[in-house]
Design a protein around this motif. Structure first.
Motif, mmCIF file in Angstrom:
data_model
loop_
_atom_site.group_PDB
_atom_site.id
_atom_site.type_symbol
_atom_site.label_atom_id
_atom_site.label_comp_id
_atom_site.label_asym_id
_atom_site.label_seq_id
_atom_site.Cartn_x
_atom_site.Cartn_y
_atom_site.Cartn_z
ATOM 1 N N LEU A 27 0.830 -1.204 0.000
ATOM 2 C CA LEU A 27 0.000 0.000 0.000
ATOM 3 C C LEU A 27 0.866 1.256 0.000
ATOM 4 C CD1 LEU A 27 -2.802 1.209 0.032
ATOM 5 C CD2 LEU A 27 -2.835 0.980 2.537
ATOM 6 N N GLY A 28 1.978 1.194 0.729
ATOM 7 C CA GLY A 28 2.874 2.346 0.777
ATOM 8 C C GLY A 28 3.480 2.688 -0.562
ATOM 9 N N ALA A 29 3.646 1.689 -1.431
ATOM 10 C CA ALA A 29 4.272 1.922 -2.732
ATOM 11 C C ALA A 29 3.428 2.817 -3.626
ATOM 12 C CB ALA A 29 4.524 0.588 -3.431
ATOM 13 N N LEU A 47 -14.573 4.417 5.646
ATOM 14 C CA LEU A 47 -14.760 3.686 4.395
ATOM 15 C C LEU A 47 -14.095 2.329 4.562
ATOM 16 C CD1 LEU A 47 -15.322 3.261 1.336
ATOM 17 C CD2 LEU A 47 -13.134 4.409 0.893
ATOM 18 N N VAL A 48 -14.857 1.263 4.425
ATOM 19 C CA VAL A 48 -14.296 -0.086 4.443
ATOM 20 C C VAL A 48 -14.021 -0.455 2.991
ATOM 21 C CG1 VAL A 48 -14.629 -2.489 5.111
ATOM 22 C CG2 VAL A 48 -15.618 -0.654 6.502
ATOM 23 N N GLU A 49 -12.754 -0.386 2.597
ATOM 24 C CA GLU A 49 -12.364 -0.613 1.207
ATOM 25 C C GLU A 49 -11.913 -2.056 1.024
ATOM 26 O OE1 GLU A 49 -9.378 1.117 -2.271
ATOM 27 O OE2 GLU A 49 -9.075 1.740 -0.204
ATOM 28 N N ASP A 50 -12.674 -2.788 0.238
ATOM 29 C CA ASP A 50 -12.377 -4.200 -0.027
ATOM 30 C C ASP A 50 -11.655 -4.288 -1.372
ATOM 31 O OD1 ASP A 50 -12.316 -6.906 -0.434
ATOM 32 O OD2 ASP A 50 -14.458 -7.249 -0.077
ATOM 33 N N ASP A 51 -10.344 -4.467 -1.317
ATOM 34 C CA ASP A 51 -9.521 -4.517 -2.532
ATOM 35 C C ASP A 51 -9.276 -5.969 -2.932
ATOM 36 O OD1 ASP A 51 -8.130 -3.468 -4.639
ATOM 37 O OD2 ASP A 51 -6.316 -3.009 -3.507
ATOM 38 N N TRP A 52 -10.346 -6.731 -3.043
ATOM 39 C CA TRP A 52 -10.267 -8.175 -3.258
ATOM 40 C C TRP A 52 -9.579 -8.528 -4.581
ATOM 41 C CZ3 TRP A 52 -12.485 -11.079 -7.233
ATOM 42 C CH2 TRP A 52 -13.266 -10.337 -8.128
ATOM 43 N N ALA A 53 -9.740 -7.649 -5.604
ATOM 44 C CA ALA A 53 -9.259 -7.974 -6.948
ATOM 45 C C ALA A 53 -8.001 -7.199 -7.308
ATOM 46 C CB ALA A 53 -10.359 -7.694 -7.969
ATOM 47 N N HIS A 54 -7.213 -6.833 -6.312
ATOM 48 C CA HIS A 54 -6.028 -6.014 -6.558
ATOM 49 C C HIS A 54 -5.091 -6.634 -7.597
ATOM 50 C CE1 HIS A 54 -3.077 -2.908 -5.355
ATOM 51 N NE2 HIS A 54 -2.190 -3.840 -5.658
ATOM 52 N N ASP A 55 -5.008 -7.946 -7.620
ATOM 53 C CA ASP A 55 -4.072 -8.640 -8.521
ATOM 54 C C ASP A 55 -4.685 -8.988 -9.873
ATOM 55 O OD1 ASP A 55 -1.941 -8.685 -6.628
ATOM 56 O OD2 ASP A 55 -2.927 -10.351 -5.603
ATOM 57 N N PRO A 91 -5.730 2.010 -4.699
ATOM 58 C CA PRO A 91 -6.610 2.010 -3.532
ATOM 59 C C PRO A 91 -6.908 3.425 -3.032
ATOM 60 C CG PRO A 91 -4.799 0.445 -3.266
ATOM 61 C CD PRO A 91 -4.463 1.304 -4.440
ATOM 62 N N VAL A 92 -8.126 3.642 -2.602
ATOM 63 C CA VAL A 92 -8.482 4.902 -1.946
ATOM 64 C C VAL A 92 -7.652 5.071 -0.681
ATOM 65 C CG1 VAL A 92 -10.367 6.222 -0.901
ATOM 66 C CG2 VAL A 92 -10.817 4.747 -2.872
ATOM 67 N N ALA A 93 -7.341 3.957 -0.024
ATOM 68 C CA ALA A 93 -6.576 4.008 1.232
ATOM 69 C C ALA A 93 -5.219 4.677 1.064
ATOM 70 C CB ALA A 93 -6.399 2.589 1.778
ATOM 71 N N ALA A 94 -4.690 4.667 -0.150
ATOM 72 C CA ALA A 94 -3.380 5.291 -0.379
ATOM 73 C C ALA A 94 -3.420 6.795 -0.139
ATOM 74 C CB ALA A 94 -2.903 5.003 -1.799
ATOM 75 N N HIS A 95 -4.611 7.397 -0.157
ATOM 76 C CA HIS A 95 -4.742 8.846 0.001
ATOM 77 C C HIS A 95 -5.189 9.239 1.401
ATOM 78 C CE1 HIS A 95 -4.306 9.371 -4.370
ATOM 79 N NE2 HIS A 95 -5.045 8.272 -4.468
ATOM 80 N N ASP A 96 -5.242 8.287 2.301
ATOM 81 C CA ASP A 96 -5.750 8.573 3.653
ATOM 82 C C ASP A 96 -4.715 8.201 4.705
ATOM 83 O OD1 ASP A 96 -7.833 9.020 5.770
ATOM 84 O OD2 ASP A 96 -7.516 6.861 6.058
ATOM 85 N N ASP A 97 -4.387 9.156 5.569
ATOM 86 C CA ASP A 97 -3.512 8.844 6.704
ATOM 87 C C ASP A 97 -4.121 9.305 8.019
ATOM 88 O OD1 ASP A 97 -3.248 11.575 6.441
ATOM 89 O OD2 ASP A 97 -1.094 11.562 6.008
#
Length: 470
Positions: free
Chosen positions: A156-158, A277-285, A294-300
């Protein structure tokens, strides 16, 4: 008769048993040896076969007898009705997506990739190495192996932009699959009787997890461009909900990928209402023509609770996933996981880490993306040719499924029944709506077995649609 074959002896005895009365005694082993000219071992093998088949029974020291016909007494579990009372939520049968099917049908219903799309050699090698290591004998930390926590955090950090603090390994909790993670998140952050906003349509497993957690599901309509931020804000205002479950990348079942601009808009709405926001990134691959962000990449600030699973991309036998959450939310989820399962197997965690850190993993993913694209296009083309009444509103840029709209008035359950009789298994779209379906849909998986049968499957679907009442 002189035949030493145990199968022939068994066949001869079956004929005798068919004419004898239940409870009749069989000739002794010595008599059968003489009658069939066989060895005692061969006779014993024949008797063992008949015993397994339930035709005879042996009483030591007495003899072998034809098994008497016994009338089975029906089991009475009526007392459990009073003990269990009414279920808290409606009890559902197993989802169509989890059905096992014989090899002679065309299966477009499944929720998992076919085994030929999995990194089989990597999986077997990793499990072998893990079994030889201390992982086979040790208990891992409750939150997971530190090395695997670091891998998920780094992934996620990448993609975290400059100016946003990336997650740390201590923000990560390893899960035995994302399904159990959803259950924990809903219980820990919403709670029984509390509202939970959820895209509609959405993943059937999330709907089930919410029902079992006892939360009140509030549907938020979504389409090829994702949910409307204004509709989302209105739902937050009207319900005072504090949780919104969504799949921004290659949503199940629709395949929708949110536009980049929508990420910030949804995040702003969530922040305004002090919610998650519960972000389900089930299909990331499973990207095909796009890259998931991911939306999570913009949230700290801890507003996004991020789920990432390896179960579908690595192997359904290696149920390993992770949730990334910050602050007290993370502690509540970890406490729920401890009560539910304590920890995830070290063996599976070690194997999963081994697989995803091998150079061959990236090579496998590149090949996987190409194969998924080929399969998606093959199925879409077959539907256009053989089932023109089945409308594909949106060809997904990734994921595993096509979400197919059917003509108004289509009885999807009758359609699924007709298709199955003809040798095609499909998944009715009703399972993916948390409330009433907005129309007749089916979900078709293009990652299942035997893509060469896609045209035949599309032909069956087209013929079944043609027989639906106009």
């Amino acid at each position: 008769m002189n035949d030493g074959s145990s199968s022939r002896i068994a066949a001869g005895l079956r004929k005798w048993i068919a004419t004898a009365v239940p409870g009749a005694r069989l000739p002794s082993t010595r008599e059968l040896v003489a009658q069939y000219g066989a060895s005692p071992v061969t006779v014993q093998n024949a008797l063992r076969t008949l015993t397994v088949q339930g035709l005879i029974e042996t009483h030591p020291g007495v003899g072998t007898f034809i098994r008497a016909v016994r009338t089975a007494r029906p089991a009475d579990y009526g007392w459990q009705t009073a003990a269990l009372r009414s279920p808290r939520t409606r009890i559902q049968s197993v989802s169509t997506a989890l059905r096992s099917t014989p090899n002679d049908v065309i299966a477009l219903h499944a929720g998992y990739p076919d085994r030929e799309l999995l990194p089989g050699r990597l999986i077997r090698s990793a499990l072998t190495r893990a079994a030889r290591a201390d992982a086979a004998l040790t208990r891992p930390p409750a939150a997971g192996l530190p090395e695997l926590q670091s891998w998920f955090a780094d992934e996620l950090g990448a993609v975290t932009p400059a100016g946003v603090t990336p997650p740390t390994p201590s923000d990560v909790i390893i899960l035995p699959g994302s399904q159990s993670g959803l259950s924990s998140v809903f219980r820990a952050l919403a709670g029984t009787g509390q509202p939970l906003l959820m895209e509609s349509p959405t993943y059937w497993g999330a709907i089930l997890a919410a029902q079992q957690a006892g939360v009140l599901v509030v549907p938020v309509p979504t389409g090829p461009a994702g949910p409307d931020p204004d509709e989302l804000a209105r739902a937050f205002r009207e319900t005072a909900a504090r949780l919104f479950y969504a799949q921004p990348n290659y949503a199940n079942p629709t395949g929708t990928q949110w536009p980049t601009a929508l990420h910030g808009q949804v995040l702003e709405v969530v922040r305004e209402h002090g919610a998650f926001l519960v972000e389900d990134d089930w299909a990331h691959d499973f990207g095909i023509t796009s890259t998931p962000t991911p939306v999570a990449a913009h949230d700290d600030r801890g507003h996004v609770v991020y789920l990432r699973s390896l179960t579908k991309s690595v192997s359904p036998a290696i149920r390993v996933a992770a949730v990334i959450a910050r602050g007290p939310a993370r502690e509540r989820i970890l406490a729920d996981r401890g009560a539910e399962s304590m920890y995830v197997s070290s063996l599976l965690q070690t194997a999963a880490l081994d697989i995803v850190t091998q150079p061959a993993w990236r090579t496998h993913l590149r090949g996987l993306h190409q194969q998924l694209g080929t399969r998606r296009d093959l199925l879409a083309t077959a539907l256009q040719e053989h089932a023109p009444r089945a409308d594909i509103d949106h060809v997904p840029a990734g994921g595993l499924n096509l979400w197919v709209r059917l003509p108004d008035g289509t009885d999807v359950h009758q359609l699924a029944y007709d298709c199955e009789k003809a040798g095609l298994i499909i998944a009715p779209g009703t399972e993916w709506f948390p409330a009433e379906p907005t129309g007749p849909f089916v979900r078709l998986n293009y990652a299942g077995p035997n893509p060469a049968a896609f045209p035949a499957g599309a032909r069956i679907l087209g013929q079944a649609l043609a027989h639906q009442p106009a």
